[in-house]
Design a protein around this motif. Structure first.
Motif, PDB file in Angstrom:
ATOM      1  N   LEU A 191       5.980   9.513  -5.335  1.00  0.00           N
ATOM      2  CA  LEU A 191       5.932   8.112  -6.158  1.00  0.00           C
ATOM      3  C   LEU A 191       4.902   8.316  -7.203  1.00  0.00           C
ATOM      4  CD1 LEU A 191       7.583   6.013  -5.187  1.00  0.00           C
ATOM      5  CD2 LEU A 191       5.774   4.800  -4.072  1.00  0.00           C
TER       6      LEU A 191
ATOM      7  N   THR B  92       0.592   1.312  11.787  1.00  0.00           N
ATOM      8  CA  THR B  92       1.528   1.923  10.686  1.00  0.00           C
ATOM      9  C   THR B  92       1.556   1.039   9.653  1.00  0.00           C
ATOM     10  OG1 THR B  92       2.905   2.014  13.059  1.00  0.00           O
ATOM     11  CG2 THR B  92       4.133   2.581  10.652  1.00  0.00           C
ATOM     12  N   LEU B  93       1.315  -0.425  10.042  1.00  0.00           N
ATOM     13  CA  LEU B  93       1.270  -1.147   8.785  1.00  0.00           C
ATOM     14  C   LEU B  93      -0.077  -0.883   7.950  1.00  0.00           C
ATOM     15  CD1 LEU B  93       1.731  -4.183   7.341  1.00  0.00           C
ATOM     16  CD2 LEU B  93      -0.006  -5.112   8.853  1.00  0.00           C
TER      17      LEU B  93
ATOM     18  N   PHE C   3       0.664   1.913   5.750  1.00  0.00           N
ATOM     19  CA  PHE C   3       1.391   1.299   4.837  1.00  0.00           C
ATOM     20  C   PHE C   3       0.519   0.836   3.500  1.00  0.00           C
ATOM     21  CE2 PHE C   3       5.241   2.631   6.960  1.00  0.00           C
ATOM     22  CZ  PHE C   3       6.140   3.052   5.931  1.00  0.00           C
TER      23      PHE C   3
ATOM     24  N   LEU D  54      -0.308   1.724  -0.242  1.00  0.00           N
ATOM     25  CA  LEU D  54       0.161   0.763  -1.142  1.00  0.00           C
ATOM     26  C   LEU D  54      -0.975   0.459  -2.083  1.00  0.00           C
ATOM     27  CD1 LEU D  54       2.618  -0.968  -1.336  1.00  0.00           C
ATOM     28  CD2 LEU D  54       1.315  -3.034  -0.422  1.00  0.00           C
TER      29      LEU D  54
ATOM     30  N   ILE E 164       6.654  -0.401  -5.712  1.00  0.00           N
ATOM     31  CA  ILE E 164       5.758  -0.845  -4.833  1.00  0.00           C
ATOM     32  C   ILE E 164       6.345  -2.149  -4.098  1.00  0.00           C
ATOM     33  CG2 ILE E 164       3.466  -1.868  -4.617  1.00  0.00           C
ATOM     34  CD1 ILE E 164       2.704  -0.405  -7.357  1.00  0.00           C
TER      35      ILE E 164
ATOM     36  N   LEU F  93       8.168  -1.140  -1.005  1.00  0.00           N
ATOM     37  CA  LEU F  93       7.747  -0.547   0.239  1.00  0.00           C
ATOM     38  C   LEU F  93       7.460  -1.653   1.040  1.00  0.00           C
ATOM     39  CD1 LEU F  93       5.130   2.127  -1.109  1.00  0.00           C
ATOM     40  CD2 LEU F  93       7.012   2.471   0.702  1.00  0.00           C
ATOM     41  N   LEU F  94       7.207  -3.054   0.586  1.00  0.00           N
ATOM     42  CA  LEU F  94       6.752  -4.158   1.342  1.00  0.00           C
ATOM     43  C   LEU F  94       7.627  -4.433   2.653  1.00  0.00           C
ATOM     44  CD1 LEU F  94       5.292  -6.702  -0.870  1.00  0.00           C
ATOM     45  CD2 LEU F  94       4.024  -5.835   1.240  1.00  0.00           C
TER      46      LEU F  94
ATOM     47  N   LEU G  69       9.492  -2.511   4.217  1.00  0.00           N
ATOM     48  CA  LEU G  69       9.332  -1.214   4.959  1.00  0.00           C
ATOM     49  C   LEU G  69       7.948  -1.390   5.417  1.00  0.00           C
ATOM     50  CD1 LEU G  69      10.145   1.969   2.940  1.00  0.00           C
ATOM     51  CD2 LEU G  69      11.145   1.237   4.855  1.00  0.00           C
ATOM     52  N   ALA G  70       7.330  -1.765   5.036  1.00  0.00           N
ATOM     53  CA  ALA G  70       5.778  -1.848   5.729  1.00  0.00           C
ATOM     54  C   ALA G  70       5.966  -2.808   7.056  1.00  0.00           C
ATOM     55  CB  ALA G  70       4.681  -2.248   4.950  1.00  0.00           C
TER      56      ALA G  70
END
Lengths: 427, 112
Positions: free
Chosen positions: A26, A369-370, A373, A377, B5, B8-9, B11-12
């Motif tokens: 990405l 997992t959160l 991510f 991010l 981005i 992705l949210l 998904l998260a």
């Protein structure tokens, strides 16, 4: 030797490998997209935004600034009491106060609320009589080299000094900090605080990435954070300051890596020497590579330092992204523990807010997992913002076609830093 | 430009929900540790599922204090005896289990 022994009691799990690969891909794709397809004319030259006269009036009124300063001043007094009179144990709240609340907490506060630390900086409150709390007419572009030196010293103290989490050593460091800022102010002027206080310089640098700015007339502006940062008339030596921050965060990750710890333990050299060399070398390498990568963007009649300074706002999102990715869960967990300990600064069994019994809230830490991510991010988001801001600044002095080609080294530098940083910190 | 981005949210969030379901079904785990006078060169890595009851069973050759970082659990060790402590692994992450005096890390507890 574990840095911050007893303060950082928990490490995040390594990021899942597919997530790292996705994030790296990405980063590459977005970077090249910016280079090839994003705008070709600079967009963010001017700090324009929506003026908020009523909010300005409210925020600048004594009804807001006095209680704010009183509350923050009281918190600092409690911390000072713990520093001077508290027990020399890792549950003394001063360690969490300095290394978690102050050092890590300033970043989200600056990102969310802009330049608020300047108004509650304890040294400014101390120097009130000299005009320390007077509103800044305009942000000063005076050299940030003193603050960069102080930040490097703080990083050394936090990451290298084995006794940083002991009271006598921390007392000495705190006294040195106060003396550095106060004596400098007495000898020169109150401008010294903005130039030399490491925490204020750090906070106000990150605050340029917030959605808040001030117009020339002092009105509060709601502004696109990218524009806020890219339109910054960067102070002298901002490039050094940002490279110190990037380099020391990177060194923090290196010092935590298994291969470093092993080499460190096997070596017969004293730990302070090895740590000092490691930290200084990392910062020097980051600084040298950044200056090298902006070399093609140098305009005639402009020195390399000026070019690097002009482009260094582009590094700020990298710093903020790394910081949040690396320390967010620590701020969450140890920040709460520090709050509990702050309610009993002298270890006399006090519990001012009745929160000691419950212990810290752990809800977020049940979602690894959160966390993974959100970490990615922060890193990818920071990188994208960094690349966009750099792109915008680079377009100002050169025709678009030339600027695009000459940006390549800078963007490669950022991509490498992001991916290496991610592997080191979370691999 | 920040669309990748934003994508992705959700998904998260999904991942968070998926992570949630593993919480309460984890079986209890026992970790055994021998504390000797000579500390290990590298700590042993022990993995336990998130949300499980962890029983730490420590037999020791020395008197001392064993500390589970993060969870802030402490065990007082007596030479020649076995000490037990049970706690809930309610946080994800990596935690060090160590003795003070001599300072040594014995286990790296990985909760995931």
């Amino acid at each position: 030797m574990i840095p911050l022994h007893g303060i950082a009691s928990r490490e995040d799990l390594p990021l899942p490998f597919p997530l790292i690969v996705t994030a790296a891909a990405l980063v590459l794709v977005v970077t090249f997209w910016i280079l090839l397809f994003a705008w070709r004319e600079p967009r963010y030259r001017n700090p324009s935004g929506r003026e908020l006269p009523r909010l300005t009036k409210l925020v600048d009124s004594p009804w807001v600034s006095r209680p704010l300063r009183l509350i923050v001043g009281l918190v600092w007094l409690v911390a000072a009491a713990a520093l001077v009179f508290g027990p020399d144990r890792t549950d003394n709240p001063i360690f969490g106060f300095v290394f978690v609340w102050l050092w890590v907490g300033l970043v989200p506060i600056a990102l969310l609320f802009g330049e608020v630390h300047r108004r509650t900086n304890p040294i400014r409150l101390l120097l009130r009589g000299l005009g320390g709390t007077a509103p800044a007419p305009r942000t000063t572009t005076k050299s940030r080299l003193p603050a960069a030196a102080a930040l490097l010293t703080f990083a050394w103290f936090e990451l290298v000094e084995p006794l940083a989490a002991t009271l006598p050593v921390l007392r000495g460091a705190a006294a040195a900090w106060v003396a550095w800022v106060v004596v400098g102010t007495l000898v020169t002027s109150t401008r010294w605080i903005a130039m030399a206080d490491p925490f204020e310089a750090f906070a106000s640098t990150v605050a340029r990435m917030s959605p808040w700015a001030r117009s020339r007339s002092g009105q509060l502006l709601l502004i696109n954070p990218l524009r806020n940062l890219a339109s910054w008339n960067a102070p002298r030596h901002l490039s050094i300051l940002t490279c110190v921050l990037l380099g020391s965060t990177l060194f923090d990750a290196i010092a935590g890596a298994a291969w470093w710890v092993r080499a460190f333990q096997d070596s017969s050299l004293p730990p302070r020497l090895v740590g000092t060399i490691g930290l200084v070398a990392t910062v020097a390498l980051v600084t040298a590579l950044f200056h090298l990568s902006v070399l093609p963007l140098r305009r005639a009649g402009r020195s390399l330092r000026e070019t690097a300074d002009a482009l260094s706002p582009g590094l700020v999102p990298l710093v903020a992204g790394y910081f949040l990715a690396h320390y967010a869960t620590m701020l969450y967990l140890e920040g709460q523990r520090t709050a509990i300990r702050m309610a009993d600064p002298l270890a006399l069994g006090w519990d001012w807010f009745g929160i000691a019994e419950a212990g810290p809230d752990l809800t977020l830490l049940a979602f690894p997992t959160l966390i993974a991510f959100v970490t990615v991010l922060f890193i990818v988001g920071g990188h994208v913002m960094a690349a966009l801001v750099s792109h915008d600044i680079a377009l100002r002095d050169l025709p678009a076609g030339v600027a695009v080609r000459r940006q390549v080294p800078l963007l490669v530098f950022m991509v490498v830093l992001t991916i290496v940083g991610m592997l080191l910190m979370f691999g | 430009m920040l669309r990748p981005i934003r994508a992705l949210l959700p998904l998260a969030l999904l991942a968070a929900l998926a992570g949630c379901s593993t919480q309460d079904s984890a079986p209890p785990t026992t970790i055994h540790l021998d504390v000797r006078a000579q500390a290990p060169e590298e700590p042993v890595e022990e993995r336990v599922p998130l949300g499980s009851e962890v029983t730490l069973e420590v037999s020791s050759d020395v008197d001392g204090l064993l500390h589970v970082h993060g969870f802030d659990e402490e065990l007082t060790l007596t030479a020649g005896e076995t000490t037990e402590k049970t706690f809930k692994a309610s946080m994800s992450g990596a935690f060090e289990i160590e003795t003070h005096d001599p300072d040594a890390v014995w286990i790296k507890l990985v909760v995931s």
